[in-house]
Design a protein around this motif. Structure first.
Motif, short mmCIF file in Angstrom:
data_model
loop_
_atom_site.label_atom_id
_atom_site.label_comp_id
_atom_site.label_asym_id
_atom_site.label_seq_id
_atom_site.Cartn_x
_atom_site.Cartn_y
_atom_site.Cartn_z
N LEU A 158 0.71 -1.32 -0.03
CA LEU A 158 -0.07 0.07 0.11
C LEU A 158 0.87 1.12 -0.20
O LEU A 158 0.59 2.23 -0.71
N LEU A 159 1.96 1.28 0.77
CA LEU A 159 2.93 2.36 0.72
C LEU A 159 3.41 2.74 -0.47
O LEU A 159 3.63 3.78 -1.10
N VAL A 160 4.07 1.63 -1.31
CA VAL A 160 4.65 1.69 -2.35
C VAL A 160 3.69 2.07 -3.50
O VAL A 160 4.09 3.03 -4.43
N THR A 161 2.43 1.98 -3.38
CA THR A 161 1.52 2.32 -4.40
C THR A 161 0.97 3.54 -4.40
O THR A 161 0.96 4.17 -5.30
N ASP A 162 0.88 4.19 -3.00
CA ASP A 162 0.43 5.41 -2.55
C ASP A 162 1.81 6.26 -2.99
O ASP A 162 1.41 7.36 -3.45
N MET A 163 2.95 5.90 -3.00
CA MET A 163 3.98 6.72 -3.65
C MET A 163 4.31 6.82 -4.96
O MET A 163 5.16 7.29 -5.57
N GLY A 164 3.52 5.84 -5.75
CA GLY A 164 3.66 5.85 -7.23
C GLY A 164 4.97 5.08 -7.61
O GLY A 164 5.65 5.19 -8.71
N LEU A 165 5.47 4.13 -6.68
CA LEU A 165 6.43 3.30 -7.14
C LEU A 165 6.31 2.11 -7.69
O LEU A 165 7.29 1.31 -7.77
N TYR A 166 5.01 1.55 -7.76
CA TYR A 166 4.77 0.17 -8.41
C TYR A 166 5.40 0.18 -9.67
O TYR A 166 5.11 1.03 -10.48
N GLY A 167 5.89 -0.90 -9.98
CA GLY A 167 6.38 -1.24 -11.18
C GLY A 167 7.86 -0.80 -11.39
O GLY A 167 8.29 -1.06 -12.58
N LYS A 168 8.42 -0.03 -10.53
CA LYS A 168 9.50 0.54 -10.59
C LYS A 168 10.62 -0.29 -9.73
O LYS A 168 10.37 -0.73 -8.66
N LEU A 169 11.93 -0.15 -10.08
CA LEU A 169 12.96 -0.86 -9.42
C LEU A 169 13.18 -0.05 -8.13
O LEU A 169 13.50 -0.68 -6.83
N SER A 170 12.63 1.28 -7.89
CA SER A 170 12.84 1.73 -6.64
C SER A 170 11.85 1.09 -5.67
O SER A 170 12.40 1.37 -4.43
N SER A 171 10.85 0.47 -5.99
CA SER A 171 9.99 -0.18 -5.10
C SER A 171 10.61 -1.37 -4.34
O SER A 171 10.44 -1.76 -3.32
N LEU A 172 11.76 -1.87 -4.96
CA LEU A 172 12.79 -3.03 -4.41
C LEU A 172 14.04 -2.09 -3.62
O LEU A 172 14.37 -3.09 -2.73
N ILE A 173 14.31 -1.23 -4.10
CA ILE A 173 15.43 -0.55 -3.39
C ILE A 173 15.38 0.22 -2.20
O ILE A 173 15.96 -0.09 -1.13
N LEU A 174 14.07 0.75 -2.04
CA LEU A 174 13.92 1.72 -0.87
C LEU A 174 13.73 0.93 0.26
O LEU A 174 14.21 1.13 1.18
N PRO A 175 12.93 -0.17 0.21
CA PRO A 175 12.66 -0.99 1.45
C PRO A 175 13.90 -1.73 1.94
O PRO A 175 13.90 -2.25 3.04
N ALA A 176 14.75 -1.92 1.02
CA ALA A 176 16.20 -2.85 1.34
C ALA A 176 17.53 -1.86 1.62
O ALA A 176 18.53 -2.54 1.59
N LEU A 177 17.34 -0.81 1.86
CA LEU A 177 18.61 0.04 1.92
C LEU A 177 19.39 -0.35 3.20
O LEU A 177 20.56 -0.01 3.20
N VAL A 178 18.62 -0.60 4.17
CA VAL A 178 19.44 -1.02 5.47
C VAL A 178 18.72 -2.12 5.97
O VAL A 178 17.32 -2.11 5.94
N SER A 179 19.46 -2.88 6.68
CA SER A 179 18.71 -3.95 7.41
C SER A 179 19.09 -3.99 8.95
O SER A 179 20.07 -3.49 9.39
N ALA A 180 17.92 -4.42 9.74
CA ALA A 180 18.41 -4.49 11.32
C ALA A 180 19.68 -5.68 11.55
O ALA A 180 20.56 -5.41 12.40
N ILE A 181 19.77 -6.48 10.68
CA ILE A 181 20.72 -7.66 10.91
C ILE A 181 22.02 -7.01 10.41
O ILE A 181 23.15 -7.11 11.18
N GLY A 182 22.08 -6.03 9.42
CA GLY A 182 23.47 -5.56 9.03
C GLY A 182 23.78 -4.58 10.12
O GLY A 182 25.11 -4.59 10.39
#
Length: 304
Positions: A157-181
């Motif tokens: 829902l957040l990706v869709t509201d931001m207009g990122l659906y279908g773009k590579l940024s929808s995969l990049i932005l949620p994975a910029l940093v991880s708690a494990i890292g």
């Protein structure tokens, strides 16, 4: 009666040789390394064969034609001569070049951002003092316990509201940093970088970023290489979220492989030829970073 003779007395008797200062014996730890016997080599060889056989079998199937390797009663273990032809069919069936480019863009970007941001956050948690540091670290670590599937709907829902659906940024932005890292790099900073070095850098006038880059970063580069490699592999092999966030015509490698396997009839030679092509970038990256990855994995293994 014989005369008593006395030994000649010298005016300056030679001084006794000075004793060398006893040097303390260098403490040596107990040696627990025994020479490997035939059983150990046999077990190691069995592990290596079991680890490499799936990759070899993938290559064997991809090098034959028309599923012939799976049609007989006794499958052939010898590679065939159709690998190049099957790879050409892969690129003719789907837009595999675009899928490779998308996967490399997403994987490389997330790996670099995770290494940089996780290292900065790990340095802050390990070497900086601020109110609520421990509580914030606990909150970061607790996010690891949240199942990925639980956050898919809000993320979609957040990706869709931001207009990122279908773009590579929808995969990049949620994975910029991880708690494990963040937790991993925090532990590396805590164990490998003494507080005295950071204090000395501060006394010399270095700020937080300068202390991080010139003092802390050189000591954790091997650990950061391991984090980058694992992050790259996780993004490269991810199938669940790209299937939701990207259309098939703009998908990643895993989506393209799924397209090769779709249909009423599964052409295993075609599908596994695509798998062979998709594995090559990961193997190349491992070959480049192998030395740092091994040193990073073994860091701290001999301490104690």
């Amino acid at each position: 009666m014989a005369p008593v003779t006395s030994a000649p007395v010298t005016e300056n008797p030679p001084a006794a040789p000075a004793r060398r200062a006893a040097r303390p014996a260098k403490a040596r730890g107990p040696r627990h390394f025994d020479s490997a016997g035939p059983l150990a080599y046999t077990m190691l060889a069995a592990v290596v064969i079991a680890s490499l056989f799936p990759l070899y079998w993938t290559f064997v199937v991809a090098s034959h034609g028309d599923n012939s390797v799976l049609g007989g009663a006794t499958p052939s273990l010898v590679p065939g001569g159709h690998l190049i032809d099957n790879i050409k069919r892969v690129f003719d069936t789907v837009d595999f070049w675009k899928a490779l480019g998308n996967s490399f863009t997403v994987s490389a970007t997330t790996a670099i951002s995770n290494v940089l941001l996780s290292s900065l956050a790990g340095y802050a948690f390990a070497k900086m003092r601020f109110p609520g540091r421990n509580a914030l670290l606990v909150v970061v670590v607790m996010t690891v316990m949240v199942p990925t599937q639980l956050g898919v709907l809000p993320l979609y829902l957040l990706v869709t509201d931001m207009g990122l659906y279908g773009k590579l940024s929808s995969l990049i932005l949620p994975a910029l940093v991880s708690a494990i890292g963040v937790f991993w790099m925090r532990q590396a900073m805590e164990e490998n970088i003494p507080d005295e070095l950071i204090e000395a850098a501060r006394v010399d006038g270095a700020g937080p970023l300068r202390s991080f880059w010139y003092v802390a970063w050189p000591g954790v580069r091997s650990t950061a290489a391991v984090l980058g490699m694992f992050t790259f592999m996780a993004a490269w092999n991810d199938y669940f979220w790209p299937l939701i966030a990207l259309p098939p015509e703009n998908g990643t490698v895993q989506i393209a492989l799924n397209q090769l396997a779709a249909g009423y009839y599964t052409d295993y030679t075609l599908m596994l030829a695509g798998v062979v092509v998709s594995v090559l970038p990961v193997l190349a990256l491992f070959a480049v970073l192998a030395r740092r990855i091994v040193s990073g994995v073994m860091a701290g293994a001999v301490k104690g």
